[in-house]
Design a protein around this motif. Structure first.
Motif, short mmCIF file in Angstrom:
data_model
loop_
_atom_site.label_atom_id
_atom_site.label_comp_id
_atom_site.label_asym_id
_atom_site.label_seq_id
_atom_site.Cartn_x
_atom_site.Cartn_y
_atom_site.Cartn_z
N TRP A 81 -10.34 -2.65 -10.95
CA TRP A 81 -10.68 -2.69 -10.18
C TRP A 81 -10.85 -0.88 -9.75
O TRP A 81 -10.58 -0.65 -10.27
CB TRP A 81 -9.34 -3.20 -9.86
N TYR B 53 -12.18 -2.72 -2.27
CA TYR B 53 -11.99 -2.19 -3.16
C TYR B 53 -13.52 -3.02 -3.99
O TYR B 53 -13.99 -4.34 -3.60
CB TYR B 53 -10.98 -3.04 -4.19
N CYS C 235 -20.44 1.69 -4.93
CA CYS C 235 -19.11 1.20 -5.98
C CYS C 235 -20.34 1.25 -7.50
O CYS C 235 -20.37 1.47 -7.89
CB CYS C 235 -18.93 -0.64 -6.08
N ARG D 196 -4.93 -8.74 -0.07
CA ARG D 196 -6.55 -8.92 -0.03
C ARG D 196 -7.74 -10.62 -0.46
O ARG D 196 -7.16 -10.96 -0.71
CB ARG D 196 -6.41 -8.50 -1.54
N GLU E 53 -14.93 3.38 -5.87
CA GLU E 53 -16.14 3.19 -4.66
C GLU E 53 -16.05 4.56 -3.67
O GLU E 53 -15.44 5.53 -3.32
CB GLU E 53 -15.09 2.05 -3.49
N ARG F 165 -10.56 2.00 -6.92
CA ARG F 165 -9.11 2.39 -5.84
C ARG F 165 -9.61 1.41 -4.05
O ARG F 165 -8.62 2.07 -3.58
CB ARG F 165 -8.83 3.57 -6.15
N GLY F 166 -10.81 2.13 -4.16
CA GLY F 166 -10.49 1.11 -2.97
C GLY F 166 -10.96 2.96 -1.85
O GLY F 166 -11.31 4.15 -2.26
N ARG G 266 -14.59 -5.45 -7.85
CA ARG G 266 -14.18 -5.36 -9.35
C ARG G 266 -15.02 -6.35 -10.17
O ARG G 266 -16.03 -7.14 -9.30
CB ARG G 266 -13.23 -6.27 -9.02
#
Length: 111
Positions: free
Chosen positions: A101, A94, A22, A45, A6, A103-104, A96
């Motif tokens: 996932w 995040y 992303c 989350r 991301e 790492r944000g 997905r």
């Protein structure tokens, strides 16, 4: 190896905009559903938006009409355009897909 990365987060004033990206590294991206989630400090989350392989999009009620999810299959990237941002939108965002996932990226909405 499948990876999601991301980017695009930052500090923005209320009412402002950000576009998150992303980037997916791996095969078969065009056939995958990709979702955006966020995690506010001290909270669980939560799901934000999803785009399917057929570009069907769905949004959480809290972001509907303000956020737009889109995808570019050529560069294997999903975007989250965020407008009219509010302090409650603050959190780590995040993406997905394919049970993986990223790492944000941090989004902070504050004056």
């Amino acid at each position: 190896q499948v990876q999601l990365v991301e980017s695009g987060g930052g500090l923005v004033q209320p009412g402002g905009s950000l576009r998150l990206s992303c980037k997916y590294s791996g095969p078969f991206f065009s056939s995958l559903t990709v979702g955006w989630y966020r995690e506010a400090p001290g909270q669980q989350r939560e799901w934000v938006a999803t785009i399917t392989a057929g570009r069907v999009v769905t949004y959480a009620d809290s972001v509907k009409c303000r956020f737009t999810i889109s995808r570019d299959n050529i560069i294997r990237t999903v975007y989250l355009q965020m407008n009219s941002l509010k302090p409650d939108d603050t959190g780590v965002y995040y993406c997905r897909s394919n049970e993986k996932w990223g790492r944000g990226t941090q989004v902070t909405v504050s004056s």
